[in-house]
Design a protein around this motif. Structure first.
Motif, PDB file in Angstrom:
ATOM      1  N   ARG A  30       0.839  -1.214   0.000  1.00 45.69           N
ATOM      2  CA  ARG A  30       0.000   0.000   0.000  1.00 45.69           C
ATOM      3  C   ARG A  30       0.863   1.249   0.000  1.00 45.69           C
ATOM      4  N   PHE A  31       1.949   1.238   0.750  1.00 44.96           N
ATOM      5  CA  PHE A  31       2.842   2.391   0.816  1.00 44.96           C
ATOM      6  C   PHE A  31       3.391   2.729  -0.567  1.00 44.96           C
ATOM      7  N   VAL A  32       3.852   1.718  -1.291  1.00 46.09           N
ATOM      8  CA  VAL A  32       4.385   1.949  -2.640  1.00 46.09           C
ATOM      9  C   VAL A  32       3.277   2.444  -3.566  1.00 46.09           C
ATOM     10  N   GLU A  33       2.090   1.858  -3.472  1.00 50.91           N
ATOM     11  CA  GLU A  33       0.967   2.304  -4.306  1.00 50.91           C
ATOM     12  C   GLU A  33       0.671   3.787  -4.089  1.00 50.91           C
ATOM     13  N   LEU A  34       0.738   4.233  -2.843  1.00 55.47           N
ATOM     14  CA  LEU A  34       0.449   5.634  -2.529  1.00 55.47           C
ATOM     15  C   LEU A  34       1.588   6.578  -2.910  1.00 55.47           C
ATOM     16  N   LEU A  35       2.814   6.168  -2.642  1.00 55.70           N
ATOM     17  CA  LEU A  35       3.948   7.074  -2.801  1.00 55.70           C
ATOM     18  C   LEU A  35       4.528   7.106  -4.217  1.00 55.70           C
ATOM     19  N   ALA A  36       4.608   5.979  -4.882  1.00 57.12           N
ATOM     20  CA  ALA A  36       5.276   5.914  -6.189  1.00 57.12           C
ATOM     21  C   ALA A  36       4.752   6.937  -7.209  1.00 57.12           C
ATOM     22  N   PRO A  37       3.453   7.146  -7.317  1.00 60.39           N
ATOM     23  CA  PRO A  37       2.989   8.126  -8.306  1.00 60.39           C
ATOM     24  C   PRO A  37       3.349   9.578  -7.968  1.00 60.39           C
ATOM     25  N   LEU A  38       3.832   9.814  -6.759  1.00 56.69           N
ATOM     26  CA  LEU A  38       4.053  11.183  -6.296  1.00 56.69           C
ATOM     27  C   LEU A  38       5.502  11.638  -6.319  1.00 56.69           C
ATOM     28  N   VAL A  39       6.435  10.708  -6.523  1.00 57.22           N
ATOM     29  CA  VAL A  39       7.855  11.066  -6.419  1.00 57.22           C
ATOM     30  C   VAL A  39       8.650  10.528  -7.607  1.00 57.22           C
ATOM     31  N   GLN A  40       9.751  11.204  -7.859  1.00 57.26           N
ATOM     32  CA  GLN A  40      10.673  10.734  -8.892  1.00 57.26           C
ATOM     33  C   GLN A  40      11.799   9.891  -8.294  1.00 57.26           C
ATOM     34  N   ALA A  76      14.177  -4.521   0.808  1.00 56.84           N
ATOM     35  CA  ALA A  76      14.342  -5.179  -0.492  1.00 56.84           C
ATOM     36  C   ALA A  76      13.059  -5.062  -1.307  1.00 56.84           C
ATOM     37  N   TYR A  77      11.915  -5.284  -0.674  1.00 48.77           N
ATOM     38  CA  TYR A  77      10.641  -5.149  -1.381  1.00 48.77           C
ATOM     39  C   TYR A  77      10.462  -3.716  -1.876  1.00 48.77           C
ATOM     40  N   LEU A  78      10.695  -2.735  -0.996  1.00 49.38           N
ATOM     41  CA  LEU A  78      10.517  -1.345  -1.385  1.00 49.38           C
ATOM     42  C   LEU A  78      11.425  -0.979  -2.558  1.00 49.38           C
ATOM     43  N   ARG A  79      12.678  -1.399  -2.491  1.00 46.25           N
ATOM     44  CA  ARG A  79      13.632  -1.104  -3.573  1.00 46.25           C
ATOM     45  C   ARG A  79      13.105  -1.636  -4.904  1.00 46.25           C
ATOM     46  N   THR A  80      12.677  -2.875  -4.930  1.00 43.29           N
ATOM     47  CA  THR A  80      12.185  -3.503  -6.157  1.00 43.29           C
ATOM     48  C   THR A  80      10.878  -2.874  -6.625  1.00 43.29           C
ATOM     49  N   ALA A  81       9.939  -2.701  -5.705  1.00 39.97           N
ATOM     50  CA  ALA A  81       8.621  -2.186  -6.072  1.00 39.97           C
ATOM     51  C   ALA A  81       8.695  -0.759  -6.594  1.00 39.97           C
ATOM     52  N   THR A  88      13.200   6.177  -9.176  1.00 36.82           N
ATOM     53  CA  THR A  88      14.617   5.930  -8.956  1.00 36.82           C
ATOM     54  C   THR A  88      14.878   5.768  -7.469  1.00 36.82           C
ATOM     55  N   VAL A  89      15.542   4.690  -7.118  1.00 33.28           N
ATOM     56  CA  VAL A  89      16.007   4.540  -5.743  1.00 33.28           C
ATOM     57  C   VAL A  89      17.335   5.274  -5.701  1.00 33.28           C
ATOM     58  N   ASP A  90      17.422   6.243  -4.823  1.00 31.86           N
ATOM     59  CA  ASP A  90      18.589   7.114  -4.739  1.00 31.86           C
ATOM     60  C   ASP A  90      19.865   6.299  -4.906  1.00 31.86           C
ATOM     61  N   PRO A  91      20.672   6.666  -5.898  1.00 30.59           N
ATOM     62  CA  PRO A  91      21.899   5.881  -6.132  1.00 30.59           C
ATOM     63  C   PRO A  91      22.859   5.902  -4.956  1.00 30.59           C
ATOM     64  N   ARG A  92      22.676   6.841  -4.027  1.00 31.06           N
ATOM     65  CA  ARG A  92      23.526   6.847  -2.826  1.00 31.06           C
ATOM     66  C   ARG A  92      23.024   5.868  -1.783  1.00 31.06           C
ATOM     67  N   THR A  93      21.850   5.238  -2.050  1.00 31.35           N
ATOM     68  CA  THR A  93      21.310   4.242  -1.139  1.00 31.35           C
ATOM     69  C   THR A  93      21.982   2.913  -1.450  1.00 31.35           C
ATOM     70  N   PRO A  94      22.815   2.403  -0.564  1.00 32.85           N
ATOM     71  CA  PRO A  94      23.522   1.157  -0.868  1.00 32.85           C
ATOM     72  C   PRO A  94      22.607  -0.057  -0.795  1.00 32.85           C
TER      73      PRO A  94
END
Length: 100
Positions: A30-40, A76-81, A88-94
């Motif tokens: 649900r978090f990804v469904e809500l947030l993904a459309p709102l951020v780059q 891991a789920y958040l990164r993939t989803a 984009t998952v911040d490239p500084r996020t290891p």
């Protein structure tokens, strides 16, 4: 309120991003469904200062961030989803490995 603010900023053409750090207990789908459309871009992060905040989180019945397996699986789920939705998952996020 935060999601609404992100939507208004995005609609106004402002570059939007979110910092999810630490990843607290949530419904990650649900978090990804809500947030993904709102951020780059999204920045994902682990809980630091575990010893210092463990009692407070336990008192709030939020054990997730104190559990390495929960935290690793959730991140891991958040990164993939997010990536699957074009965020984009911040490239500084290891990639996550917990180092004590």
């Amino acid at each position: 309120v935060r999601f609404e603010t992100l939507a208004r900023l995005r609609d106004a053409g402002v570059f939007t991003f979110a910092m999810v750090t630490p990843a607290l207990p949530m419904d990650p789908v649900r978090f990804v469904e809500l947030l993904a459309p709102l951020v780059q871009v999204v920045h994902l992060g682990r809980l630091f200062e575990r010893e210092r905040v463990s009692q407070a989180l336990a008192g709030l019945q939020l054990p997730g961030p104190l559990d390495d397996a929960w935290e690793s699986q959730t991140l891991a789920y958040l990164r993939t989803a997010f990536a699957e939705r074009g965020v984009t998952v911040d490239p500084r996020t290891p990639p996550w490995t917990y180092i004590q």
